[in-house]
Scaffold this motif. Structure first.
Motif, PDB file in Angstrom:
ATOM      1  N   ARG B   8       0.860  -1.176   0.000  1.00 39.31           N
ATOM      2  CA  ARG B   8       0.000   0.000   0.000  1.00 39.31           C
ATOM      3  C   ARG B   8       0.899   1.229   0.000  1.00 39.31           C
ATOM      4  O   ARG B   8       1.905   1.277   0.713  1.00 39.31           O
ATOM      5  N   ILE B   9       0.543   2.206  -0.804  1.00 38.11           N
ATOM      6  CA  ILE B   9       1.380   3.396  -0.960  1.00 38.11           C
ATOM      7  C   ILE B   9       1.059   4.404   0.147  1.00 38.11           C
ATOM      8  O   ILE B   9      -0.116   4.712   0.389  1.00 38.11           O
ATOM      9  N   ASP B  10       2.102   4.882   0.788  1.00 39.47           N
ATOM     10  CA  ASP B  10       1.903   5.884   1.849  1.00 39.47           C
ATOM     11  C   ASP B  10       1.567   7.235   1.232  1.00 39.47           C
ATOM     12  O   ASP B  10       2.195   7.651   0.256  1.00 39.47           O
ATOM     13  N   PRO B  11       0.613   7.936   1.836  1.00 38.80           N
ATOM     14  CA  PRO B  11       0.256   9.255   1.304  1.00 38.80           C
ATOM     15  C   PRO B  11       1.449  10.207   1.351  1.00 38.80           C
ATOM     16  O   PRO B  11       2.160  10.261   2.359  1.00 38.80           O
ATOM     17  N   ASP B  12       1.638  10.882   0.241  1.00 41.26           N
ATOM     18  CA  ASP B  12       2.581  12.007   0.177  1.00 41.26           C
ATOM     19  C   ASP B  12       4.025  11.670   0.529  1.00 41.26           C
ATOM     20  O   ASP B  12       4.803  12.569   0.815  1.00 41.26           O
ATOM     21  N   ARG B  13       4.383  10.405   0.565  1.00 43.58           N
ATOM     22  CA  ARG B  13       5.790  10.064   0.805  1.00 43.58           C
ATOM     23  C   ARG B  13       6.423   9.661  -0.526  1.00 43.58           C
ATOM     24  O   ARG B  13       5.856   8.836  -1.255  1.00 43.58           O
ATOM     25  N   ALA B  14       7.593  10.238  -0.831  1.00 40.91           N
ATOM     26  CA  ALA B  14       8.253   9.971  -2.117  1.00 40.91           C
ATOM     27  C   ALA B  14       8.301   8.458  -2.358  1.00 40.91           C
ATOM     28  O   ALA B  14       8.601   7.688  -1.438  1.00 40.91           O
ATOM     29  N   PHE B  15       8.001   8.064  -3.569  1.00 40.25           N
ATOM     30  CA  PHE B  15       7.877   6.632  -3.878  1.00 40.25           C
ATOM     31  C   PHE B  15       8.567   6.326  -5.190  1.00 40.25           C
ATOM     32  O   PHE B  15       8.480   7.095  -6.155  1.00 40.25           O
ATOM     33  N   SER B  16       9.256   5.199  -5.235  1.00 36.32           N
ATOM     34  CA  SER B  16       9.889   4.765  -6.481  1.00 36.32           C
ATOM     35  C   SER B  16       9.360   3.389  -6.856  1.00 36.32           C
ATOM     36  O   SER B  16       9.353   2.465  -6.027  1.00 36.32           O
ATOM     37  N   LEU B  17       8.906   3.245  -8.098  1.00 40.63           N
ATOM     38  CA  LEU B  17       8.391   1.941  -8.534  1.00 40.63           C
ATOM     39  C   LEU B  17       9.471   0.870  -8.454  1.00 40.63           C
ATOM     40  O   LEU B  17       9.181  -0.312  -8.305  1.00 40.63           O
ATOM     41  N   SER B  18      10.743   1.291  -8.536  1.00 41.89           N
ATOM     42  CA  SER B  18      11.828   0.298  -8.501  1.00 41.89           C
ATOM     43  C   SER B  18      11.940  -0.343  -7.116  1.00 41.89           C
ATOM     44  O   SER B  18      12.616  -1.359  -6.952  1.00 41.89           O
ATOM     45  N   SER B  19      11.243   0.215  -6.114  1.00 43.69           N
ATOM     46  CA  SER B  19      11.283  -0.406  -4.781  1.00 43.69           C
ATOM     47  C   SER B  19      10.395  -1.643  -4.717  1.00 43.69           C
ATOM     48  O   SER B  19      10.414  -2.384  -3.742  1.00 43.69           O
ATOM     49  N   ILE B  20       9.587  -1.857  -5.755  1.00 43.01           N
ATOM     50  CA  ILE B  20       8.736  -3.054  -5.793  1.00 43.01           C
ATOM     51  C   ILE B  20       9.055  -3.849  -7.058  1.00 43.01           C
ATOM     52  O   ILE B  20       8.917  -3.344  -8.174  1.00 43.01           O
ATOM     53  N   ASP B  21       9.509  -5.094  -6.863  1.00 43.40           N
ATOM     54  CA  ASP B  21       9.892  -5.954  -7.982  1.00 43.40           C
ATOM     55  C   ASP B  21       8.646  -6.456  -8.711  1.00 43.40           C
ATOM     56  O   ASP B  21       7.832  -7.166  -8.115  1.00 43.40           O
ATOM     57  N   PRO B  22       8.474  -6.096  -9.996  1.00 48.22           N
ATOM     58  CA  PRO B  22       7.268  -6.553 -10.718  1.00 48.22           C
ATOM     59  C   PRO B  22       7.222  -8.072 -10.862  1.00 48.22           C
ATOM     60  O   PRO B  22       6.157  -8.635 -11.120  1.00 48.22           O
ATOM     61  N   VAL B 167     -11.160   0.775  -3.951  1.00 49.14           N
ATOM     62  CA  VAL B 167      -9.944  -0.038  -3.982  1.00 49.14           C
ATOM     63  C   VAL B 167      -9.208   0.293  -5.275  1.00 49.14           C
ATOM     64  O   VAL B 167      -9.792   0.184  -6.356  1.00 49.14           O
ATOM     65  N   LYS B 168      -7.952   0.723  -5.153  1.00 48.46           N
ATOM     66  CA  LYS B 168      -7.216   1.131  -6.355  1.00 48.46           C
ATOM     67  C   LYS B 168      -5.955   0.279  -6.511  1.00 48.46           C
ATOM     68  O   LYS B 168      -5.157   0.197  -5.579  1.00 48.46           O
ATOM     69  N   CYS B 169      -5.809  -0.336  -7.664  1.00 47.02           N
ATOM     70  CA  CYS B 169      -4.663  -1.213  -7.919  1.00 47.02           C
ATOM     71  C   CYS B 169      -3.895  -0.745  -9.147  1.00 47.02           C
ATOM     72  O   CYS B 169      -4.470  -0.556 -10.224  1.00 47.02           O
ATOM     73  N   MET B 170      -2.585  -0.599  -8.987  1.00 46.22           N
ATOM     74  CA  MET B 170      -1.717  -0.330 -10.127  1.00 46.22           C
ATOM     75  C   MET B 170      -1.020  -1.648 -10.455  1.00 46.22           C
ATOM     76  O   MET B 170      -0.275  -2.195  -9.641  1.00 46.22           O
ATOM     77  N   LEU B 171      -1.307  -2.182 -11.636  1.00 49.61           N
ATOM     78  CA  LEU B 171      -0.698  -3.453 -12.062  1.00 49.61           C
ATOM     79  C   LEU B 171       0.697  -3.139 -12.607  1.00 49.61           C
ATOM     80  O   LEU B 171       0.841  -2.484 -13.645  1.00 49.61           O
ATOM     81  N   HIS B 172       1.694  -3.633 -11.894  1.00 49.47           N
ATOM     82  CA  HIS B 172       3.088  -3.222 -12.098  1.00 49.47           C
ATOM     83  C   HIS B 172       3.836  -4.315 -12.869  1.00 49.47           C
ATOM     84  O   HIS B 172       4.091  -5.392 -12.333  1.00 49.47           O
ATOM     85  N   ILE B 173       4.140  -4.036 -14.154  1.00 50.91           N
ATOM     86  CA  ILE B 173       4.928  -4.998 -14.937  1.00 50.91           C
ATOM     87  C   ILE B 173       6.261  -4.359 -15.340  1.00 50.91           C
ATOM     88  O   ILE B 173       6.414  -3.137 -15.301  1.00 50.91           O
ATOM     89  N   SER B 174       7.196  -5.226 -15.721  1.00 49.24           N
ATOM     90  CA  SER B 174       8.506  -4.733 -16.170  1.00 49.24           C
ATOM     91  C   SER B 174       8.448  -4.424 -17.663  1.00 49.24           C
ATOM     92  O   SER B 174       7.570  -4.902 -18.387  1.00 49.24           O
ATOM     93  N   LYS B 175       9.404  -3.646 -18.108  1.00 47.14           N
ATOM     94  CA  LYS B 175       9.455  -3.294 -19.527  1.00 47.14           C
ATOM     95  C   LYS B 175       9.721  -4.540 -20.381  1.00 47.14           C
ATOM     96  O   LYS B 175       9.196  -4.671 -21.485  1.00 47.14           O
ATOM     97  N   ASP B 176      10.534  -5.462 -19.836  1.00 47.30           N
ATOM     98  CA  ASP B 176      10.801  -6.721 -20.553  1.00 47.30           C
ATOM     99  C   ASP B 176       9.531  -7.548 -20.723  1.00 47.30           C
ATOM    100  O   ASP B 176       9.271  -8.109 -21.787  1.00 47.30           O
ATOM    101  N   GLU B 177       8.769  -7.625 -19.642  1.00 48.65           N
ATOM    102  CA  GLU B 177       7.523  -8.403 -19.705  1.00 48.65           C
ATOM    103  C   GLU B 177       6.578  -7.788 -20.736  1.00 48.65           C
ATOM    104  O   GLU B 177       5.931  -8.505 -21.500  1.00 48.65           O
TER     105      GLU B 177
END
Lengths: 270, 270
Positions: B8-22, B167-177
């Motif tokens: 779950r993404i914390d409100p207003d805290r800087a976030f990088s997608l690279s912190s979550i492995d797709p 309920v909000k979901c961002m489906l996170h895939i890699s560029k290779d996938e």
């Protein structure tokens, strides 16, 4: 397998609902387990056919479900479409018209929710309520009723001429079966929320509603949008027969998956 | 079982997608067969919970699905809702806005398709497209983007305060996938109809889109409508995780089936 044709209503030929036994089960052969397995197979076939309808992206299918209270419209939708994706199958339920809807002609709210290209749309009740309640209650006379039949036939011709296949099913239950189902809704606390006192008023006019159906069915069963009467005292039979009818109809549409795009040949994604 | 909270993404805290492995699969334990069986169990649980949502007839659920092309929004809907009835689950897909839609504010077309009481509505893409494409293309500046984040948060607060669980979901895939999935659409004739040449243009701006997501996710992940990022390179994992999230959310709604109506006690249908 029995012939679906036998349950299709002939246009403009006098028809009596008593000619079809609501307890008949011609499409429910075999044991209970076999019937359940068969329905699941048909539901999966429907899913595959819906995918083809979507891939073709040219035509649409409209399923109209009518029937007395407790005749199983919701249950039919739940089980026949148990294997299809909500992406490709949508349902619109028609209740008593709102003030906003009554301010327009009675086909307005139906036209607003016709299926999109590639989609199956199910109408849980429909424009046919407008040749049932007003007829039974005496709000419209013979002339107006006849005018509405013609308007409905014209509307459905528009739909079919613009790529919609229309399938209409009247779920046919007996008055005894309805009593049992209504009583179950009263006696089982978990089902009480489904019960409305108005259901009893409509039941008191059972014979009037049956007569209204007997008139509208042949008057609006056309070559382009025929009615089928579904013996529906048995829920499994009802589901199997509607599923069969849909599978047969969709197969008859002879889908051709769009040919590959020559521009894509050899294209490599980087 | 792993904790959904971690995604779950914390409100207003800087976030990088690279912190979550797709490619992560924390919610897909066991063999392939076990995973398939588990998803079916969850899908049936969802069906039961949807029935309770409907019986309660007081609240609604909105599932927002976002993600790059081929991230699996359609597939998620197909499999997560493989056991629910189209009576209770509806899908709205948002494409590039029509002329009619562009003539209104960007939330207009979304508001038109919010869920009804007792219903689950799935948005396949959403109002979040309006803080993605225009940002990447440079059609709106920083100020306008910030204004839209605030408008979106206000809109979602209205929905939650009036009985909608979001309920909000961002489906996170890699560029290779994504490359593999796009290539498969080109190479398999049966899949070509899913491919659009525009998909390649968006792929060229992959990094810009990832950055736009990294900004919008913390800016619009609120206490009332948080975002979850779903590792989605594995389709089974993606489905299992979204299904888990929905089951957990619906269970948290603690449904109470309406009490029996005392007026019905002892009522006998004739």
């Amino acid at each position: 397998m029995p012939n679906l044709r036998r349950y299709r209503i002939d246009p403009d030929r006098a028809f009596s609902l008593s000619s079809i036994d609501p307890g008949a089960k011609p499409f429910a052969e075999g044991s209970k387990d076999e019937q359940i397995a068969l329905l699941d197979t048909l539901a999966q076939e429907l899913d595959e056919l819906q995918n083809l309808l979507h891939a073709e992206n040219r035509r649409k299918l409209l399923l109209v479900l009518q029937g007395m209270d407790t005749s199983g419209k919701d249950g039919t939708i739940r089980w026949v479409f148990s294997r299809t994706s909500p992406l490709g199958v949508r349902v619109s339920a028609f209740k008593a018209p709102s003030e906003d809807e009554r301010a327009r002609d009675y086909l307005w709210r139906c036209h607003a929710v016709v299926p999109r290209t590639g989609e199956i749309m199910v109408w849980n009740r429909s424009h046919y309520e407008d040749v049932l309640v007003p007829v039974v209650e005496g709000w419209i006379d013979e002339d107006e009723t006849a005018r509405r039949y013609a308007q409905i036939n014209d509307f459905e011709r528009l739909l079919t001429e613009t790529g919609t296949v229309v399938v209409k099913c009247m779920l046919h239950i007996s008055k005894d079966e309805q009593r049992e189902r209504l009583q179950a809704r009263i006696d089982e606390p978990g089902k009480q929320w489904k019960f409305a006192l108005g259901d009893i008023d409509a039941r008191k006019k059972w014979d009037d509603y049956q007569r209204a159906y007997e008139r509208l069915l042949p008057a609006t069963s056309t070559a382009h949008a025929p009615w089928h009467v579904i013996p529906a005292d048995s829920k499994r039979h009802r589901n199997l027969m509607v599923a069969r009818l849909l599978v047969q109809t969709l197969k008859g549409m002879k889908f051709v998956t769009p040919a590959g795009d020559p521009a894509l040949k050899g294209l490599v994604i980087e």
